[in-house]
Design a protein around this motif. Structure first.
Motif, PDB file in Angstrom:
ATOM      1  N   SER A   1       0.824  -1.207   0.000  1.00 58.40           N
ATOM      2  CA  SER A   1       0.000   0.000   0.000  1.00 58.40           C
ATOM      3  C   SER A   1       0.858   1.256   0.000  1.00 58.40           C
ATOM      4  O   SER A   1       0.402   2.329  -0.368  1.00 58.40           O
ATOM      5  CB  SER A   1      -0.897   0.018   1.239  1.00 58.40           C
ATOM      6  N   GLY A   2       2.113   1.104   0.451  1.00 57.05           N
ATOM      7  CA  GLY A   2       2.987   2.267   0.513  1.00 57.05           C
ATOM      8  C   GLY A   2       2.552   3.286   1.537  1.00 57.05           C
ATOM      9  O   GLY A   2       2.875   4.469   1.424  1.00 57.05           O
ATOM     10  N   ALA A   3       1.802   2.839   2.563  1.00 55.18           N
ATOM     11  CA  ALA A   3       1.224   3.784   3.521  1.00 55.18           C
ATOM     12  C   ALA A   3       2.278   4.665   4.166  1.00 55.18           C
ATOM     13  O   ALA A   3       2.106   5.869   4.318  1.00 55.18           O
ATOM     14  CB  ALA A   3       0.450   3.008   4.598  1.00 55.18           C
ATOM     15  N   GLY A   4       3.396   4.058   4.556  1.00 56.42           N
ATOM     16  CA  GLY A   4       4.420   4.833   5.236  1.00 56.42           C
ATOM     17  C   GLY A   4       5.161   5.786   4.317  1.00 56.42           C
ATOM     18  O   GLY A   4       5.712   6.778   4.762  1.00 56.42           O
ATOM     19  N   ARG A   5       5.193   5.483   2.997  1.00 54.30           N
ATOM     20  CA  ARG A   5       5.961   6.309   2.069  1.00 54.30           C
ATOM     21  C   ARG A   5       5.116   7.412   1.442  1.00 54.30           C
ATOM     22  O   ARG A   5       5.626   8.475   1.143  1.00 54.30           O
ATOM     23  CB  ARG A   5       6.564   5.415   0.976  1.00 54.30           C
ATOM     24  N   SER A   6       3.841   7.153   1.202  1.00 56.21           N
ATOM     25  CA  SER A   6       3.010   8.123   0.499  1.00 56.21           C
ATOM     26  C   SER A   6       2.069   8.871   1.422  1.00 56.21           C
ATOM     27  O   SER A   6       1.232   9.635   0.961  1.00 56.21           O
ATOM     28  CB  SER A   6       2.189   7.396  -0.584  1.00 56.21           C
ATOM     29  N   LEU A   7       2.193   8.678   2.718  1.00 54.29           N
ATOM     30  CA  LEU A   7       1.298   9.331   3.658  1.00 54.29           C
ATOM     31  C   LEU A   7       1.457  10.843   3.569  1.00 54.29           C
ATOM     32  O   LEU A   7       2.565  11.363   3.697  1.00 54.29           O
ATOM     33  CB  LEU A   7       1.613   8.846   5.072  1.00 54.29           C
ATOM     34  N   PRO A   8       0.357  11.562   3.340  1.00 50.01           N
ATOM     35  CA  PRO A   8       0.469  13.024   3.260  1.00 50.01           C
ATOM     36  C   PRO A   8       0.848  13.620   4.620  1.00 50.01           C
ATOM     37  O   PRO A   8       0.645  13.004   5.668  1.00 50.01           O
ATOM     38  CB  PRO A   8      -0.940  13.459   2.841  1.00 50.01           C
ATOM     39  N   VAL A   9       1.388  14.817   4.584  1.00 48.19           N
ATOM     40  CA  VAL A   9       1.722  15.542   5.804  1.00 48.19           C
ATOM     41  C   VAL A   9       0.585  16.512   6.107  1.00 48.19           C
ATOM     42  O   VAL A   9       0.250  17.365   5.279  1.00 48.19           O
ATOM     43  CB  VAL A   9       3.049  16.315   5.652  1.00 48.19           C
ATOM     44  N   LEU A  10      -0.011  16.372   7.283  1.00 47.60           N
ATOM     45  CA  LEU A  10      -1.128  17.236   7.649  1.00 47.60           C
ATOM     46  C   LEU A  10      -0.652  18.666   7.873  1.00 47.60           C
ATOM     47  O   LEU A  10       0.477  18.910   8.324  1.00 47.60           O
ATOM     48  CB  LEU A  10      -1.808  16.721   8.920  1.00 47.60           C
ATOM     49  N   THR A  11      -1.517  19.625   7.581  1.00 45.36           N
ATOM     50  CA  THR A  11      -1.197  21.033   7.789  1.00 45.36           C
ATOM     51  C   THR A  11      -1.624  21.516   9.173  1.00 45.36           C
ATOM     52  O   THR A  11      -1.188  22.583   9.615  1.00 45.36           O
ATOM     53  CB  THR A  11      -1.895  21.892   6.725  1.00 45.36           C
TER      54      THR A  11
END
Length: 328
Positions: A258-268
């Motif tokens: 899933s690539g969850a750790g690599r593609s996880l967006p950064v919250l603002t």
């Protein structure tokens, strides 16, 4: 602990003791009374149930319905959306928090899809779809701006909700969640559990349910006294609904590549990560990993002598942390 928390605990323990003594005839009655007790308690906190049909304006047969407990009369206080995890519905998970937090916030507490009275006929099982439905449900309720408090699986949903509509979300509180786990970490966590996670999160036997309780709540000594016969009745009565769909939710959460750790967006948004130092499910290193991913807008608060279910082990401390962070 506040008086109404003590009264609620006393009432539930009394009901549990009565149900255990008269198991063969009273368990369904016990669950009905407990549900009524929770509903009355939420109502006493100025919370009322409501249902939002997300497909009311569509010709599609893919019905999606979200059930909420919501502040009955808005008091122009900050709005807080509380998102439960995978065990039980929103009332059971937030029973020790709604009284205190309802005095400081306008609360919106959904049952996620396939929990409580929420359901969809659609085939999507992702946390993103849960977040999309929640965003639309809140919009239809007229909730324009709000902060988020998500527990475990609810943390996954809350994270995507905050990323999806950043202009509507003020602050984010995530507790005991595996957001950002990569595939190797997922394998390690599953191996540590020692059994298929679906058997814990969607229990079918007394041992499944007991292990779930013991692995989630650190201060769980009293749970060892609950007889197997009672737990089996609980599984038969409370956990019978939407088993297949709930298992599919777990499958999606644990899916590889899933690539969850690599593609996880950064919250603002400013984000508070609350963790128990005895969390057996998602250890503390995941809190600091997520903090590094989010950067300077995130901080970690560790609750001592608390496990995965920090809201059960230390509800008063969690309430204080939430209020201080969101209103500070």
């Amino acid at each position: 602990m506040e008086p109404y928390h003590n009264l609620l605990k006393l009432a539930l323990r009394s009901l549990l003791a009565a149900a255990v003594r008269l198991r063969d005839t009273t368990f369904k009655f016990f669950t009905a009374v407990a549900d009524t007790l929770f509903s009355l308690y939420f109502a006493s906190c100025s919370m009322l149930p409501c249902t939002v049909d997300l497909d009311a304006d569509s010709s599609s047969d893919d019905t999606t319905t979200l059930h909420f407990w919501a502040t009955a009369a808005r008091n122009f206080r900050p709005s807080l959306v509380m998102i439960h995890g995978k065990c039980g519905d929103s009332r059971w998970q937030f029973m020790y928090q709604v009284g205190h937090l309802s005095r400081r916030f306008d609360l919106y507490i959904p049952d996620l899809l396939f929990f409580g009275k929420s359901y969809t006929a659609r085939k999507e099982r992702s946390e993103v779809f849960q977040a999309e439905c929640l965003a639309e449900g809140l919009r239809r309720l007229g909730v324009d701006r709000f902060s988020i408090y998500g527990i475990s699986y609810g943390g996954y949903v809350g994270y995507h909700l905050a990323d999806m509509i950043p202009d509507r979300v003020d602050k984010v509180v995530l507790m005991s969640t595996g957001v950002g786990c990569n595939d190797d970490q997922k394998d390690e966590l599953v191996a540590k559990l020692g059994r298929d996670p679906k058997l814990l999160l969607v229990p079918r036997t007394t041992d499944d349910l007991r292990q779930l309780m013991l692995k989630s709540v650190y201060r769980s000594g009293y749970m060892k006294l609950i007889p197997d016969s009672f737990l089996q009745d609980y599984v038969n009565v409370r956990e019978i609904g939407h088993k297949k769909e709930k298992m599919e939710l777990v499958d999606h959460l644990l899916a590889k590549s899933s690539g969850a750790g690599r593609s996880l967006p950064v919250l603002t948004q400013e984000t508070l990560l609350i963790w128990g130092n005895k969390d057996y499910v998602f250890p503390m290193n995941l809190a600091y990993q997520l903090q590094r991913h989010l950067g300077s807008k995130a901080r970690v608060a560790i609750v001592k002598e608390a496990g995965h279910a920090v809201n059960m082990d230390a509800p008063d401390e969690v309430n204080r942390l939430i209020i201080s962070f969101i209103l500070g």
